[in-house]
Design an enzyme around this catalytic site. Structure first.
Site, short mmCIF file in Angstrom:
data_model
loop_
_atom_site.label_atom_id
_atom_site.label_comp_id
_atom_site.label_asym_id
_atom_site.label_seq_id
_atom_site.Cartn_x
_atom_site.Cartn_y
_atom_site.Cartn_z
N CYS A 14 63.53 35.90 65.18
CA CYS A 14 64.82 35.99 64.13
C CYS A 14 63.59 37.49 63.63
O CYS A 14 65.18 38.31 63.58
CB CYS A 14 64.29 35.02 63.34
SG CYS A 14 65.49 35.17 61.94
N CYS A 17 61.80 37.50 58.09
CA CYS A 17 60.79 36.69 57.70
C CYS A 17 60.06 37.42 58.00
O CYS A 17 58.76 36.84 58.65
CB CYS A 17 61.00 35.74 57.24
SG CYS A 17 62.29 35.03 56.35
N GLN A 214 73.93 39.33 43.96
CA GLN A 214 72.23 39.42 44.27
C GLN A 214 72.32 37.66 44.39
O GLN A 214 73.02 36.61 44.45
CB GLN A 214 72.01 39.18 43.02
CG GLN A 214 71.93 40.48 42.36
CD GLN A 214 70.41 41.37 42.84
OE1 GLN A 214 70.27 41.36 43.95
NE2 GLN A 214 71.18 42.89 42.17
N TYR A 243 76.29 51.99 39.77
CA TYR A 243 76.47 51.05 40.84
C TYR A 243 76.41 49.33 40.23
O TYR A 243 75.59 48.58 40.70
CB TYR A 243 75.31 51.12 41.18
CG TYR A 243 75.11 52.81 42.08
CD1 TYR A 243 75.31 52.75 43.07
CD2 TYR A 243 74.00 53.58 40.79
CE1 TYR A 243 74.55 54.83 43.23
CE2 TYR A 243 73.23 54.89 41.32
CZ TYR A 243 74.39 55.21 42.24
OH TYR A 243 74.04 56.89 42.90
N CYS A 339 66.37 47.94 44.55
CA CYS A 339 65.46 47.24 46.01
C CYS A 339 64.67 47.59 47.12
O CYS A 339 64.44 47.38 47.50
CB CYS A 339 66.69 45.83 46.80
SG CYS A 339 68.42 47.23 47.04
N1 SAH Z 1 74.66 46.00 39.63
C1 SAH Z 1 74.88 45.26 40.31
C2 SAH Z 1 75.54 45.86 42.07
C3 SAH Z 1 73.92 45.82 42.52
S1 SAH Z 1 74.07 46.81 44.90
C4 SAH Z 1 74.54 44.10 40.58
O1 SAH Z 1 73.15 44.00 39.63
O2 SAH Z 1 74.97 42.70 41.43
C5 SAH Z 1 74.64 48.28 44.51
C6 SAH Z 1 76.33 48.36 44.11
O3 SAH Z 1 76.94 49.86 44.19
C7 SAH Z 1 77.06 47.82 45.21
O4 SAH Z 1 77.88 47.21 44.47
C8 SAH Z 1 77.64 49.31 46.28
O5 SAH Z 1 79.09 48.51 46.97
C9 SAH Z 1 77.75 50.09 44.79
N2 SAH Z 1 78.02 51.54 45.11
C10 SAH Z 1 76.79 51.73 46.71
N3 SAH Z 1 77.17 53.28 46.80
C11 SAH Z 1 77.77 53.82 45.90
C12 SAH Z 1 78.04 55.23 45.49
N4 SAH Z 1 78.10 55.77 45.24
N5 SAH Z 1 79.34 55.22 43.93
C13 SAH Z 1 78.68 53.72 43.45
N6 SAH Z 1 78.44 52.50 43.73
C14 SAH Z 1 77.63 52.45 44.81
#
Ligand code: SAH
Length: 381
Positions: A14, A17, A214, A243, A339
């Site tokens: 896989c 991991c 998440q 984001y 991340c």
């Molecule tokens: N803060 C949230 C999501 C983080 S993940 C949480 O903790 O749950 C990153 C997010 O960025 C995703 O939802 C993705 O759709 C968004 N994203 C990716 N590129 C982007 C961009 N250029 N502008 C705005 N959002 C974006």
């Protein structure tokens, strides 16, 4: 702390991991060292926050379907390929989700429903996606199919629900493209509401099939609490949640600030975010569907004032349009959640070259057994 060395028989095939078979303590040490190498040049890195029980933490489980010698198989793409490794039980996935996937695979076989063939483009069933609300107990099953026509649909759904009454919603997703993306654009709710809810830090969140959420809720709560704490909020601030996904960070912080502006590119996530605001009776937030960089550049051009920017970009990190607009907007603090510490280090380089100072960094182990690391860093102007 959990320190058994559980071995997965599929680990080698896989490849998901990367740290499989290494004791959990050693995994944490490796991640700490890596974070210190990458983020240490900018600020002090605190000890990584690990999990009590680092197994079966994934609340989102994806299985790809295939056939081998006339039998339906389900599993995971071997890393970097489209060869399916059959997997019935995974050490990091939710166990109930894995059970449901096995049931669906058996039902496909007994209903004689055809599995999609990537080479010929023939067949119907491509993937199964399961999302579990770990606190709500709600479970969403997404059946990804090459065509909307679902033979024996009602019977199939009835039997699946009989075998797993814990399923709260079933969605059919149509993906008729020759693509490595799992989900297509079109969806049909076959049973239930079409989404699940889950609770994080006392707020309820609605999660649909395509929204980002998440995958490790236990660690996410700790991460968000730390991120919000680092922002030193007093109740008077105007904050940006860039984001923002389904609005988690902004909504959790909303009680401690004056106003929240959330920005997210994915339309479904923005819709969820707005509904989440209403469901939690939060009235001081606004969500916008836009590229975070473009939106922030416009805010800066309009001379808007912001006290704190939370940013949580995807693995690829942020971009110069966004970072330069942060510099122009000049918030007192930036709380950067990442991340991928490699892209975070690159972005810290930019911010620290343009008037910001990194204060502290806090790694969290969101993805035990894998090499991925989550870090939150607080910067101040
Ligand atoms: N803060 C949230 C999501 C983080 S993940 C949480 O903790 O749950 C990153 C997010 O960025 C995703 O939802 C993705 O759709 C968004 N994203 C990716 N590129 C982007 C961009 N250029 N502008 C705005 N959002 C974006």
């Amino acid at each position: 702390m959990e320190n058994r060395q559980i071995k997965c028989p599929k680990a080698r095939q896989c490849g998901g991991c990367q740290l499989q078979g290494i004791s959990y303590e050693e995994q944490l040490e490796q991640k700490q060292k890596k974070t210190e190498e990458l983020i240490g040049p900018y600020c002090r890195v605190f000890p990584i926050c690990g999990m009590e029980d680092p197994y079966h933490y994934r609340n989102k489980v994806h299985a790809v379907l295939d056939h081998k010698k006339g039998k339906v198989i389900s599993g995971i793409y071997a890393e970097g390929s489209h060869r399916v490794v059959p997997v019935d039980a995974c050490l990091i996935e939710d166990e109930k989700a894995d059970e449901i996937i096995v049931t669906i695979r058996e039902l496909l076989q007994s209903f004689k429903l055809p599995v999609y063939d990537e080479d010929t483009g023939r067949g119907l069933f491509r993937h199964i996606l399961i999302r579990v609300g770990k606190t709500s107990g709600q479970i969403m099953v997404v059946l990804v199919m090459a065509s909307p026509i679902f033979p024996s649909k009602n019977n199939f759904i009835r039997v699946l629900r009989q075998k797993h009454p814990e399923i709260t919603t079933i969605v059919q997703n149509i993906n008729d493209q020759d693509t490595s993306m799992v989900l297509g654009e079109r969806e049909k709710v076959l049973y239930g509401k079409g989404y699940i809810t889950d609770t994080l830090c006392g707020k309820v969140f609605r999660i649909s099939s395509r929204s980002f959420y998440q995958i490790n809720p236990v660690q996410t709560e700790k991460l968000y609490q730390k991120a919000i704490h680092l922002a030193s909020l007093t109740g008077k601030e105007r904050i940006v949640d860039a984001y923002c996904g389904i609005g988690t960070i902004g909504l959790i912080a909303s009680d401690r600030v004056k106003q929240v502006i959330g920005i997210e590119l994915n339309e479904d996530a923005v819709r969820d975010a707005m509904k989440n605001a209403r469901a939690n009776n939060v009235s001081n937030v606004e969500f916008y569907c836009d590229d975070a960089g473009d939106f922030m550049r416009e805010m800066a051009a309009n001379g808007e004032k912001v006290d704190v920017v939370f940013m949580d970009p995807p693995r690829s990190g942020s971009d110069e349009i966004f970072l330069s607009s942060v510099v122009q907007l000049a918030p007192k603090r930036v709380v950067y959640i990442s991340c991928n510490p490699e892209t975070m280090a690159r972005d810290l380089e930019y911010l620290t070259d343009h008037g910001y100072r990194a204060i502290t960094a806090w790694p969290f182990d969101m993805f035990p057994s894998t090499a991925h690391i989550e870090v939150v860093t607080c910067l101040s102007r």
